[in-house]
Design a protein around this motif. Structure first.
Motif, PDB file in Angstrom:
ATOM      1  N   SER A 199      -1.225   1.041  -8.318  1.00  0.00           N
ATOM      2  CA  SER A 199      -1.627  -0.206  -7.682  1.00  0.00           C
ATOM      3  C   SER A 199      -2.005  -1.258  -8.720  1.00  0.00           C
ATOM      4  CB  SER A 199      -2.800   0.052  -6.730  1.00  0.00           C
ATOM      5  OG  SER A 199      -3.218  -1.134  -6.106  1.00  0.00           O
ATOM      6  N   ASP A 227       2.254   8.882  -6.409  1.00  0.00           N
ATOM      7  CA  ASP A 227       2.646  10.286  -6.218  1.00  0.00           C
ATOM      8  C   ASP A 227       3.767  10.674  -7.177  1.00  0.00           C
ATOM      9  OD1 ASP A 227       0.770  10.301  -4.229  1.00  0.00           O
ATOM     10  OD2 ASP A 227       2.199  10.194  -2.571  1.00  0.00           O
ATOM     11  N   ARG A 242       0.829  -1.205   0.000  1.00  0.00           N
ATOM     12  CA  ARG A 242       0.000   0.000   0.000  1.00  0.00           C
ATOM     13  C   ARG A 242       0.863   1.255   0.000  1.00  0.00           C
ATOM     14  NH1 ARG A 242      -3.294  -1.419   3.910  1.00  0.00           N
ATOM     15  NH2 ARG A 242      -2.025  -0.509   5.563  1.00  0.00           N
ATOM     16  N   GLU A 243       1.907   1.238   0.834  1.00  0.00           N
ATOM     17  CA  GLU A 243       2.810   2.380   0.882  1.00  0.00           C
ATOM     18  C   GLU A 243       3.544   2.553  -0.447  1.00  0.00           C
ATOM     19  OE1 GLU A 243       6.558   3.827   3.646  1.00  0.00           O
ATOM     20  OE2 GLU A 243       6.506   1.806   2.807  1.00  0.00           O
ATOM     21  N   LEU A 253      -5.559  10.137  -5.690  1.00  0.00           N
ATOM     22  CA  LEU A 253      -6.023   8.753  -5.598  1.00  0.00           C
ATOM     23  C   LEU A 253      -6.100   8.086  -6.968  1.00  0.00           C
ATOM     24  CD1 LEU A 253      -8.797   9.020  -2.861  1.00  0.00           C
ATOM     25  CD2 LEU A 253      -6.433   8.259  -2.624  1.00  0.00           C
ATOM     26  N   ARG A 281      -2.628   6.931  -7.749  1.00  0.00           N
ATOM     27  CA  ARG A 281      -2.263   5.810  -6.874  1.00  0.00           C
ATOM     28  C   ARG A 281      -2.957   4.531  -7.321  1.00  0.00           C
ATOM     29  NH1 ARG A 281      -2.210   8.447  -0.712  1.00  0.00           N
ATOM     30  NH2 ARG A 281      -0.333   9.736  -1.042  1.00  0.00           N
ATOM     31  N   THR A 282      -4.180   4.664  -7.841  1.00  0.00           N
ATOM     32  CA  THR A 282      -4.890   3.486  -8.345  1.00  0.00           C
ATOM     33  C   THR A 282      -4.190   2.916  -9.570  1.00  0.00           C
ATOM     34  OG1 THR A 282      -7.013   4.291  -7.494  1.00  0.00           O
ATOM     35  CG2 THR A 282      -7.087   2.652  -9.247  1.00  0.00           C
ATOM     36  N   ASN A 284       1.314   4.056  -3.066  1.00  0.00           N
ATOM     37  CA  ASN A 284       1.133   5.488  -2.832  1.00  0.00           C
ATOM     38  C   ASN A 284       2.353   6.273  -3.313  1.00  0.00           C
ATOM     39  OD1 ASN A 284      -1.319   4.894  -1.677  1.00  0.00           O
ATOM     40  ND2 ASN A 284      -0.629   5.130   0.426  1.00  0.00           N
ATOM     41  N   ARG A 285       3.538   5.758  -3.021  1.00  0.00           N
ATOM     42  CA  ARG A 285       4.756   6.441  -3.467  1.00  0.00           C
ATOM     43  C   ARG A 285       4.842   6.494  -4.987  1.00  0.00           C
ATOM     44  NH1 ARG A 285       9.698   4.000   0.253  1.00  0.00           N
ATOM     45  NH2 ARG A 285       9.167   5.022   2.221  1.00  0.00           N
ATOM     46  N   GLN A 299      -9.484  14.985  -3.351  1.00  0.00           N
ATOM     47  CA  GLN A 299      -8.495  13.918  -3.238  1.00  0.00           C
ATOM     48  C   GLN A 299      -8.358  13.098  -4.522  1.00  0.00           C
ATOM     49  OE1 GLN A 299     -10.265  11.872   0.164  1.00  0.00           O
ATOM     50  NE2 GLN A 299      -8.660  12.714   1.484  1.00  0.00           N
TER      51      GLN A 299
END
Length: 505
Positions: free
Chosen positions: A332, A256, A248-249, A325, A328-329, A252-253, A321
Motif C-alpha cells: 500500500s 500477498d 484496497r484489493e 498485514l 500488505r502495508t 492486498n493482492r 495476522q
C-alpha cells in the motif's frame, strides 16, 4: 480607495493584506533556500529543525526541512551546470540530520523532495533497454486497441464492495447533485439488522451500475481535442467509491505476492525482531496500515516506513495476522507513493521504485552483487518484481499480448523542450524518446489529452501526446494489480529508450 474600504472588514483590504503576507513568506523561503544551499546554512537550519521537533512543532519542522532539501538540490544543480560530469558518482557532504539520500540525485530526501531537472534528464538519457524487454511499437495496432478497450472495461468489473463506507459512497454518487440532478426511479435497497446495505442484492446492483455510469460522465468537461472530450478526472471525486475498494484489493493482492520475500528484505532490524516474535509486541491498524509498539509508554510506529503514528490505532490486530498485514502495508505504501509521484514533486519511495525498475529491466549490468544493498533498495526491488509477476499473470489470463497506450506531456515554450517534439501544432511523427524507467500511460487517449493540455495557455506551453503499442511483457502494473489510477485507466510501462508516435496538440 477610501479609508472605509481599507478597514479590516473590507474584503479588498483583507485580500491585499493576504497577498502582501504571501509575498513576504515567499521572499523568506527564497532566502532560506539560498542559505540552505551552503553547507553551513544547511547545518544551522537542520539544527533548528531538530529543536522544533523536540518541542513538538512537527509541522514547522517539516516545512523547514523541505526548504533545506530544496537548498541542497539547488546547490547540486549548480554544481552540474558548471561541470556535467558531476552528474554521476557524486556523494554529497554528510550533514547532521540529513537522513536518507535520494537514489536519483544523491540529495537528502524528505516528503517533498525534488530532484534538479538537470539530474533527472541526465539519468533518463543514460537508460538503455536490455534485450530482456521487447520494444514498443510507435502508433496503434488493431490488436493493441482491442486490448486497450478490454482492459478499460475490466478495470471496473468485480470491484469488491466490502465496507459500509464503500456502499454509502456508491449510493451518494447516485444522489449527489454535484453530478447532475439526483437519479430517480431507483429501487429501495434492503438493509441488514446491523444497518448496513445489502451489497449482494439486485437493488444495490442497480445503484452500482447507475453510479458507475454517472461517475464516468462526471469526469468530462466541455473541452475537446480532435473531437474528443477532455476528461477532468483529477478534479472530480465521483470515481472515489470505486477507486478506494479497487486500490484496497490491489494492495492486498500485491502484499500477498510478497509472502515469499525474506523479512530482512522488507523491514528494518527492529521490525524484523517484532515480526519474529509478534506476541511480545502490541499491534494495531490505522488509516496508514499496520502499526506497532513495544509497550504502553512507547509511541506507535507504522510498519515499513518507521514513521510515528500520532494517536492510537483504529483497531487492534491479532498477532497471527501480522505477517500478512505487514506485507500488505508495504504494498500500500508503494502504491500511495506512486500516486503522489510527479516530475516536480518526487516521492522518495517512488524514486526507489524507479531505481528498482532500472536495475531489474533496463540496466546492462546483470551482476546482482553490484546493485545497491540498502534496505530501501532491496525492498523496492522485491515489490517491483512481485508487481511485475502479478501483472503478467493478469494479462496472460486475459490473453493480452500487446496493448495500445497514450501519454500526455507538456513543455514550456521557451525553447527548452526536446528535439523530438513536432515543430507545429497538429503535426505528428515517429521519434526516439527516452522515458523514465517506469512511465505512466493510459489506455484512453482522451485521458492523455488532459495531461497534455489542462487549462494552460498555449502561448506558454507546448502540449504533446505519445502513442504506441507495448508488448504485454513491458507492462509493469495497472490499477487492478497495483500501481495506477483507476479513474485515469493508467498503465505503468517499463520505459527507457524506444520509438513512439509523437503528436503535438
Amino acid at each position: 480607495m477610501s479609508y472605509a474600504e481599507k478597514q479590516p472588514v473590507s474584503p479588498a483590504w483583507i485580500n491585499q493584506a493576504a497577498e502582501e503576507l504571501a509575498t513576504a513568506r515567499r521572499q523568506l523561503q527564497k532566502r532560506q533556500i539560498e542559505f540552505a544551499s551552503t553547507a553551513r546554512g544547511a547545518h544551522n537550519l537542520l539544527l533548528e529543525v531538530q529543536a522544533l521537533e523536540e518541542c513538538g512543532q512537527h509541522d514547522r519542522a517539516g516545512d523547514l526541512r523541505r526548504l533545506v532539501i530544496r537548498g541542497m538540490a539547488k546547490r547540486r544543480a549548480a554544481d552540474i551546470s558548471e561541470n556535467p560530469e558531476r552528474a554521476h558518482n557524486w556523494t554529497p557532504p554528510q550533514i547532521r540530520g540529513g537522513g536518507e539520500r535520494c537514489p536519483a540525485c544523491g540529495q537528502f530526501i524528505g516528503a517533498a523532495h525534488r530532484c534538479p531537472p538537470a539530474i533527472l534528464e541526465a539519468r533518463r538519457n543514460s537508460l538503455q533497454t536490455t534485450g530482456d524487454v521487447p520494444h514498443a511499437q510507435a502508433g496503434a495496432t488493431d490488436a493493441g486497441l482491442a486490448a486497450a478497450s478490454e482492459l478499460s472495461d475490466r478495470m471496473y468489473q468485480h470491484i469488491p464492495i466490502t465496507t459500509a463506507e464503500d456502499a454509502d459512497g456508491i449510493i451518494e454518487t447516485c444522489l449527489d447533485d454535484r453530478y447532475g440532478p439526483p437519479l430517480e426511479g431507483l429501487p429501495d435497497i434492503p438493509y441488514g439488522p446491523d444497518g448496513k446495505a445489502d451489497t449482494d442484492s439486485p437493488e444495490f446492483a442497480a445503484y452500482r451500475d447507475a453510479a458507475l455510469l454517472r461517475a464516468h460522465e462526471a469526469c468530462f468537461e466541455d473541452e475537446y481535442i480532435d473531437g474528443e472530450p477532455v476528461p477532468v478526472v483529477l478534479s472530480q471525486g465521483a470515481m472515489e467509491p470505486f477507486a478506494v475498494p479497487a486500490k484496497r484489493e490491489a494492495a492486498n493482492r500485491l502484499g500477498d505476492e510478497l509472502v515469499g520475500v525474506d523479512d530482512r528484505d522488507l523491514f528494518d532490524h527492529d521490525e524484523c525482531a517484532a515480526l519474529a516474535d509478534p506476541d511480545k509486541v502490541q499491534w494495531g491498524s490505522s488509516g496508514y496500515g499496520l502499526c506497532w509498539r513495544t509497550g504502553n509508554d512507547q509511541p506507535w510506529r507504522q510498519i515499513g516506513s518507521g514513521e510515528r503514528v500520532y494517536g492510537p490505532p483504529n483497531t487492534s490486530v491479532d498477532p497471527s495476522q501480522v505477517p500478512v498485514l505487514a506485507r500488505r502495508t508495504i504494498a500500500s505504501q508503494t502504491m500511495a507513493a506512486w500516486a503522489a509521484h510527479t516530475e516536480q514533486n518526487v516521492s522518495p519511495v517512488a524514486l526507489q521504485t524507479q531505481a528498482a525498475v532500472r536495475d531489474l529491466f533496463l540496466s546492462s549490468d546483470t551482476d546482482a552483487s553490484t546493485r545497491p544493498d540498502s534496505l530501501d533498495a532491496r525492498r523496492a526491488r522485491a515489490v517491483v518484481r512481485a508487481q511485475y509477476d502479478l501483472t503478467q499473470r493478469y494479462l496472460a489470463e486475459q490473453s493480452i499480448s500487446e496493448v495500445t497506450v497514450s501519454r500526455g506531456m507538456w513543455f514550456a515554450t521557451d525553447g527548452s523542450f526536446p528535439a523530438w517534439v513536432p515543430p507545429e501544432k497538429g503535426a505528428r511523427h515517429s521519434a526516439d524518446v527516452t522515458l523514465n524507467p517506469a512511465a505512466s500511460f493510459t489506455v484512453r487517449s482522451e485521458v492523455a489529452s488532459y495531461f497534455a493540455r489542462r487549462e494552460w495557455d498555449e502561448d506558454e506551453y507546448v502540449s504533446v501526446r505519445l502513442h504506441g503499442t507495448v508488448p504485454a511483457a513491458r507492462v509493469l502494473s495497472l490499477p487492478r494489480t497495483g500501481m495506477g489510477c483507476l479513474a485515469e485507466e493508467e498503465l505503468v510501462v517499463i520505459g527507457g529508450g524506444g520509438q513512439w508516435e509523437v503528436e503535438r496538440v
